[in-house]
Design a protein around this motif. Structure first.
Motif, PDB file in Angstrom:
ATOM      1  N   SER A  17       0.834  -1.198   0.000  1.00 38.72           N
ATOM      2  CA  SER A  17       0.000   0.000   0.000  1.00 38.72           C
ATOM      3  C   SER A  17       0.871   1.251   0.000  1.00 38.72           C
ATOM      4  N   LEU A  18       0.247   2.387  -0.313  1.00 39.91           N
ATOM      5  CA  LEU A  18       0.959   3.664  -0.249  1.00 39.91           C
ATOM      6  C   LEU A  18       1.331   4.004   1.193  1.00 39.91           C
ATOM      7  N   LYS A  19       0.474   3.617   2.118  1.00 41.15           N
ATOM      8  CA  LYS A  19       0.755   3.865   3.529  1.00 41.15           C
ATOM      9  C   LYS A  19       2.026   3.134   3.962  1.00 41.15           C
ATOM     10  N   GLY A  20       2.175   1.885   3.546  1.00 35.13           N
ATOM     11  CA  GLY A  20       3.382   1.125   3.851  1.00 35.13           C
ATOM     12  C   GLY A  20       4.615   1.735   3.205  1.00 35.13           C
ATOM     13  N   LYS A  21       4.454   2.211   1.976  1.00 37.37           N
ATOM     14  CA  LYS A  21       5.550   2.860   1.266  1.00 37.37           C
ATOM     15  C   LYS A  21       6.007   4.100   2.025  1.00 37.37           C
ATOM     16  N   ARG A  22       5.070   4.910   2.472  1.00 39.15           N
ATOM     17  CA  ARG A  22       5.404   6.143   3.192  1.00 39.15           C
ATOM     18  C   ARG A  22       6.161   5.841   4.489  1.00 39.15           C
ATOM     19  N   VAL A  24       8.161   3.249   5.095  1.00 39.81           N
ATOM     20  CA  VAL A  24       9.528   2.842   4.753  1.00 39.81           C
ATOM     21  C   VAL A  24      10.345   4.065   4.337  1.00 39.81           C
ATOM     22  N   LEU A  25       9.791   4.900   3.460  1.00 44.05           N
ATOM     23  CA  LEU A  25      10.521   6.079   2.998  1.00 44.05           C
ATOM     24  C   LEU A  25      10.778   7.070   4.119  1.00 44.05           C
ATOM     25  N   LYS A  26       9.813   7.238   4.999  1.00 40.16           N
ATOM     26  CA  LYS A  26       9.993   8.148   6.124  1.00 40.16           C
ATOM     27  C   LYS A  26      11.161   7.695   6.987  1.00 40.16           C
ATOM     28  N   SER A  27      11.278   6.396   7.199  1.00 41.76           N
ATOM     29  CA  SER A  27      12.384   5.850   7.975  1.00 41.76           C
ATOM     30  C   SER A  27      13.725   6.075   7.276  1.00 41.76           C
ATOM     31  N   ILE A  28      13.780   5.786   5.986  1.00 39.50           N
ATOM     32  CA  ILE A  28      15.031   5.965   5.225  1.00 39.50           C
ATOM     33  C   ILE A  28      15.452   7.426   5.244  1.00 39.50           C
ATOM     34  N   ILE A  29      14.529   8.324   4.939  1.00 40.94           N
ATOM     35  CA  ILE A  29      14.840   9.753   4.854  1.00 40.94           C
ATOM     36  C   ILE A  29      15.263  10.295   6.216  1.00 40.94           C
ATOM     37  N   ALA A  30      14.581   9.901   7.278  1.00 40.19           N
ATOM     38  CA  ALA A  30      14.949  10.377   8.615  1.00 40.19           C
ATOM     39  C   ALA A  30      16.351   9.905   9.004  1.00 40.19           C
ATOM     40  N   GLN A  31      16.674   8.657   8.704  1.00 37.80           N
ATOM     41  CA  GLN A  31      18.007   8.148   9.036  1.00 37.80           C
ATOM     42  C   GLN A  31      19.091   8.847   8.228  1.00 37.80           C
ATOM     43  N   VAL A  73      26.457   7.869   1.777  1.00 37.84           N
ATOM     44  CA  VAL A  73      25.004   7.787   1.621  1.00 37.84           C
ATOM     45  C   VAL A  73      24.638   6.631   0.698  1.00 37.84           C
ATOM     46  N   VAL A  74      25.328   6.498  -0.429  1.00 39.17           N
ATOM     47  CA  VAL A  74      25.055   5.409  -1.370  1.00 39.17           C
ATOM     48  C   VAL A  74      25.291   4.060  -0.695  1.00 39.17           C
ATOM     49  N   ASN A  75      26.389   3.915   0.014  1.00 38.86           N
ATOM     50  CA  ASN A  75      26.677   2.661   0.716  1.00 38.86           C
ATOM     51  C   ASN A  75      25.627   2.352   1.776  1.00 38.86           C
ATOM     52  N   PHE A  76      25.174   3.383   2.478  1.00 38.44           N
ATOM     53  CA  PHE A  76      24.172   3.195   3.517  1.00 38.44           C
ATOM     54  C   PHE A  76      22.853   2.707   2.935  1.00 38.44           C
ATOM     55  N   VAL A  77      22.424   3.302   1.830  1.00 41.41           N
ATOM     56  CA  VAL A  77      21.157   2.895   1.212  1.00 41.41           C
ATOM     57  C   VAL A  77      21.277   1.498   0.602  1.00 41.41           C
ATOM     58  N   GLU A  78      22.413   1.196   0.005  1.00 41.97           N
ATOM     59  CA  GLU A  78      22.620  -0.117  -0.615  1.00 41.97           C
ATOM     60  C   GLU A  78      22.883  -1.227   0.393  1.00 41.97           C
ATOM     61  N   SER A  79      23.129  -0.890   1.641  1.00 37.84           N
ATOM     62  CA  SER A  79      23.511  -1.883   2.641  1.00 37.84           C
ATOM     63  C   SER A  79      22.437  -2.935   2.896  1.00 37.84           C
ATOM     64  N   GLY A  80      21.199  -2.655   2.500  1.00 41.36           N
ATOM     65  CA  GLY A  80      20.152  -3.646   2.643  1.00 41.36           C
ATOM     66  C   GLY A  80      19.465  -3.652   3.984  1.00 41.36           C
ATOM     67  N   ARG A  81      19.623  -2.602   4.772  1.00 35.63           N
ATOM     68  CA  ARG A  81      18.984  -2.526   6.080  1.00 35.63           C
ATOM     69  C   ARG A  81      17.495  -2.203   5.979  1.00 35.63           C
ATOM     70  N   PHE A  82      17.068  -1.829   4.814  1.00 35.24           N
ATOM     71  CA  PHE A  82      15.691  -1.382   4.640  1.00 35.24           C
ATOM     72  C   PHE A  82      14.917  -2.410   3.820  1.00 35.24           C
ATOM     73  N   GLU A  83      13.613  -2.236   3.768  1.00 34.96           N
ATOM     74  CA  GLU A  83      12.752  -3.102   2.966  1.00 34.96           C
ATOM     75  C   GLU A  83      12.695  -2.585   1.534  1.00 34.96           C
ATOM     76  N   ALA A  84      13.833  -2.166   1.013  1.00 32.60           N
ATOM     77  CA  ALA A  84      13.886  -1.583  -0.321  1.00 32.60           C
ATOM     78  C   ALA A  84      15.119  -2.091  -1.059  1.00 32.60           C
ATOM     79  N   GLU A  85      14.952  -2.313  -2.342  1.00 33.03           N
ATOM     80  CA  GLU A  85      16.041  -2.738  -3.219  1.00 33.03           C
ATOM     81  C   GLU A  85      16.424  -1.560  -4.100  1.00 33.03           C
ATOM     82  N   VAL A  86      17.704  -1.266  -4.194  1.00 34.69           N
ATOM     83  CA  VAL A  86      18.170  -0.173  -5.034  1.00 34.69           C
ATOM     84  C   VAL A  86      18.175  -0.636  -6.482  1.00 34.69           C
TER      85      VAL A  86
END
Length: 96
Positions: A17-22, A24-31, A73-86
Motif C-alpha cells: 500500500s501507499l501507507k506502507g511505502k510512506r 519505509v521512505l519516512k524511515s530511510i529519509i529520517a536516518q 550515503v550510497v553505501n548506507f542505502v545499498e547496505s540492505g537494512r531497509f525493505e527496499a532494493e536499489v
C-alpha cells in the motif's frame, strides 16, 4: 562551493500500500538526515506503491568532503537494512 546530488530509485517489493511505502521512505529519509546531515525527499513515483525515487543533497566548501558524504550515503542505502532494493542511482557534483 560544491553541491552533491544523489537520485536513487528504489523498489519496495513486499509493500502492499501507499501507507506502507510512506512508512519505509519516512524511515530511510529520517536516518539519512540524522546520520549524514543531508537534505532528502521523495521526488518521483509518488503514486506507485512499489517504486520510489528519493533525492539526497549535500552542500560543502570542500570537494573531498562532498565526495565522502555521497559515497557514504550510497553505501548506507545499498547496505540492505531497509525493505527496499536499489534499482538505480545517479550522482552528480556541481562546482560553483
Amino acid at each position: 562551493m560544491n553541491i552533491g546530488i544523489i537520485k536513487c530509485r528504489l523498489r519496495l517489493a513486499e509493500n502492499l500500500s501507499l501507507k506502507g511505502k510512506r512508512q519505509v521512505l519516512k524511515s530511510i529519509i529520517a536516518q539519512l538526515r540524522n546520520r549524514f546531515n543531508v537534505s532528502a525527499a521523495e521526488v518521483a513515483d509518488n503514486d506507485l506503491w512499489q517504486l520510489a525515487t528519493i533525492a539526497v543533497c549535500t552542500l560543502s566548501n570542500n570537494q573531498r568532503f562532498t565526495n565522502e558524504v555521497i559515497s557514504k550515503v550510497v553505501n548506507f542505502v545499498e547496505s540492505g537494512r531497509f525493505e527496499a532494493e536499489v534499482l538505480d542511482f545517479e550522482t552528480e557534483i556541481i562546482h560553483l
